[in-house]
Design a protein around this motif. Structure first.
Motif, PDB file in Angstrom:
ATOM      1  N   SER A 202       4.258  -8.694   5.119  1.00  0.00           N
ATOM      2  CA  SER A 202       5.277  -7.673   4.943  1.00  0.00           C
ATOM      3  C   SER A 202       4.917  -6.395   5.707  1.00  0.00           C
ATOM      4  N   VAL A 203       5.796  -5.992   6.612  1.00  0.00           N
ATOM      5  CA  VAL A 203       5.566  -4.792   7.415  1.00  0.00           C
ATOM      6  C   VAL A 203       5.517  -3.559   6.517  1.00  0.00           C
ATOM      7  N   LYS A 204       6.320  -3.550   5.486  1.00  0.00           N
ATOM      8  CA  LYS A 204       6.362  -2.420   4.555  1.00  0.00           C
ATOM      9  C   LYS A 204       5.021  -2.255   3.827  1.00  0.00           C
ATOM     10  N   VAL A 205       4.446  -3.345   3.374  1.00  0.00           N
ATOM     11  CA  VAL A 205       3.165  -3.302   2.671  1.00  0.00           C
ATOM     12  C   VAL A 205       2.038  -2.931   3.638  1.00  0.00           C
ATOM     13  N   ILE A 206       2.087  -3.461   4.859  1.00  0.00           N
ATOM     14  CA  ILE A 206       1.062  -3.156   5.854  1.00  0.00           C
ATOM     15  C   ILE A 206       1.103  -1.671   6.219  1.00  0.00           C
ATOM     16  N   ASP A 207       2.311  -1.123   6.405  1.00  0.00           N
ATOM     17  CA  ASP A 207       2.428   0.311   6.691  1.00  0.00           C
ATOM     18  C   ASP A 207       1.884   1.149   5.539  1.00  0.00           C
ATOM     19  N   GLY A 208       2.150   0.741   4.318  1.00  0.00           N
ATOM     20  CA  GLY A 208       1.623   1.453   3.154  1.00  0.00           C
ATOM     21  C   GLY A 208       0.118   1.353   3.051  1.00  0.00           C
ATOM     22  N   LEU A 209      -0.417   0.233   3.499  1.00  0.00           N
ATOM     23  CA  LEU A 209      -1.858   0.015   3.455  1.00  0.00           C
ATOM     24  C   LEU A 209      -2.595   0.944   4.422  1.00  0.00           C
ATOM     25  N   PHE A 210      -2.011   1.188   5.581  1.00  0.00           N
ATOM     26  CA  PHE A 210      -2.645   2.038   6.582  1.00  0.00           C
ATOM     27  C   PHE A 210      -2.137   3.475   6.560  1.00  0.00           C
ATOM     28  N   ASP A 211      -1.357   3.835   5.540  1.00  0.00           N
ATOM     29  CA  ASP A 211      -0.861   5.201   5.398  1.00  0.00           C
ATOM     30  C   ASP A 211      -1.996   6.101   4.923  1.00  0.00           C
ATOM     31  N   ARG A 212      -2.340   7.100   5.719  1.00  0.00           N
ATOM     32  CA  ARG A 212      -3.453   7.989   5.387  1.00  0.00           C
ATOM     33  C   ARG A 212      -3.108   8.947   4.240  1.00  0.00           C
TER      34      ARG A 212
ATOM     35  N   ASN B 196      -1.593   8.157   1.445  1.00  0.00           N
ATOM     36  CA  ASN B 196      -1.635   7.468   0.158  1.00  0.00           C
ATOM     37  C   ASN B 196      -3.065   7.477  -0.390  1.00  0.00           C
ATOM     38  N   SER B 197      -3.248   8.124  -1.528  1.00  0.00           N
ATOM     39  CA  SER B 197      -4.587   8.237  -2.110  1.00  0.00           C
ATOM     40  C   SER B 197      -5.029   6.957  -2.825  1.00  0.00           C
ATOM     41  N   ALA B 198      -4.108   6.024  -3.058  1.00  0.00           N
ATOM     42  CA  ALA B 198      -4.465   4.777  -3.739  1.00  0.00           C
ATOM     43  C   ALA B 198      -5.217   3.821  -2.817  1.00  0.00           C
ATOM     44  N   ASN B 199      -5.148   4.052  -1.513  1.00  0.00           N
ATOM     45  CA  ASN B 199      -5.826   3.177  -0.566  1.00  0.00           C
ATOM     46  C   ASN B 199      -7.326   3.446  -0.584  1.00  0.00           C
ATOM     47  N   GLY B 200      -8.083   2.390  -0.458  1.00  0.00           N
ATOM     48  CA  GLY B 200      -9.537   2.524  -0.409  1.00  0.00           C
ATOM     49  C   GLY B 200     -10.065   1.906   0.863  1.00  0.00           C
ATOM     50  N   GLY B 201     -11.253   2.300   1.238  1.00  0.00           N
ATOM     51  CA  GLY B 201     -11.875   1.752   2.430  1.00  0.00           C
ATOM     52  C   GLY B 201     -13.318   1.398   2.168  1.00  0.00           C
ATOM     53  N   VAL B 202     -13.752   0.308   2.765  1.00  0.00           N
ATOM     54  CA  VAL B 202     -15.115  -0.177   2.595  1.00  0.00           C
ATOM     55  C   VAL B 202     -15.632  -0.589   3.964  1.00  0.00           C
TER      56      VAL B 202
ATOM     57  N   VAL C 161      -9.771  -2.286   4.421  1.00  0.00           N
ATOM     58  CA  VAL C 161      -8.837  -1.325   3.840  1.00  0.00           C
ATOM     59  C   VAL C 161      -8.097  -2.079   2.750  1.00  0.00           C
ATOM     60  N   PHE C 162      -8.064  -1.511   1.538  1.00  0.00           N
ATOM     61  CA  PHE C 162      -7.418  -2.225   0.443  1.00  0.00           C
ATOM     62  C   PHE C 162      -6.592  -1.283  -0.415  1.00  0.00           C
ATOM     63  N   GLN C 163      -5.672  -1.881  -1.136  1.00  0.00           N
ATOM     64  CA  GLN C 163      -4.804  -1.147  -2.043  1.00  0.00           C
ATOM     65  C   GLN C 163      -4.561  -2.050  -3.256  1.00  0.00           C
ATOM     66  N   PRO C 164      -4.776  -1.524  -4.467  1.00  0.00           N
ATOM     67  CA  PRO C 164      -4.492  -2.336  -5.652  1.00  0.00           C
ATOM     68  C   PRO C 164      -3.003  -2.653  -5.733  1.00  0.00           C
ATOM     69  N   TYR C 165      -2.696  -3.868  -6.138  1.00  0.00           N
ATOM     70  CA  TYR C 165      -1.304  -4.286  -6.261  1.00  0.00           C
ATOM     71  C   TYR C 165      -0.810  -3.962  -7.656  1.00  0.00           C
ATOM     72  N   THR C 166       0.295  -3.251  -7.737  1.00  0.00           N
ATOM     73  CA  THR C 166       0.913  -2.960  -9.039  1.00  0.00           C
ATOM     74  C   THR C 166       2.194  -3.759  -9.130  1.00  0.00           C
ATOM     75  N   MET C 167       2.304  -4.570 -10.173  1.00  0.00           N
ATOM     76  CA  MET C 167       3.459  -5.434 -10.324  1.00  0.00           C
ATOM     77  C   MET C 167       4.618  -4.677 -10.955  1.00  0.00           C
TER      78      MET C 167
END
Length: 128
Positions: A13-23, A25-31, A39-45
């Motif tokens: 999903s392009v929408k999810v990928i864009d959200g994942l690399f959005d600087r 968004n504080s919910a994104n984490g990096g390792v 780069v990861f983001q917790p999934y909220t259902m």
């Protein structure tokens, strides 16, 4: 947990990928775990009437990326990507919870599978 990697586990999903690399968004984490950057983001259902009846559990979705700038030949990029996918497939049981994850290869050379697997295990433990 089965040690498979099916199509519904791939992040497309392009929408999810864009959200994942959005600087922003504080919910994104990096390792960082050589030779990988994660780069990861917790999934909220979000429960909807049609969504709850079709699927009860969301899977962790992953994306694998190897830079074309570093590895000019597609054969090399595909080799690295296959090694990353295999390392993830065998060690995805280390994850708990559901995430959207991007694995980015940052090594300057083609590493052996053992090195990639060691980095993958380390990264999955840090994401956990």
């Amino acid at each position: 947990m089965k040690k498979t990697f099916k199509k519904d586990e791939r992040l497309c999903s392009v929408k999810v990928i864009d959200g994942l690399f959005d600087r922003k968004n504080s919910a994104n984490g990096g390792v960082f775990a050589y030779p990988l950057r994660v780069v990861f983001q917790p999934y909220t259902m979000v429960e909807t009437s049609e969504n709850s009846s079709t699927t009860s559990q969301k899977l962790t979705q992953v994306l694998f990326s190897v830079p074309k700038r570093q590895f000019k030949h597609a054969v090399d990029r595909n080799l690295i990507r296959r090694r990353m996918k295999e390392a993830y497939r065998l060690n995805k049981s280390l994850l708990s919870g559901t995430f959207s994850i991007a694995f980015i290869y940052i090594g300057k050379e083609i590493e052996k599978y053992e090195v990639i697997e060691k980095g993958m295990k380390s990264a999955l433990r840090k994401v956990k």
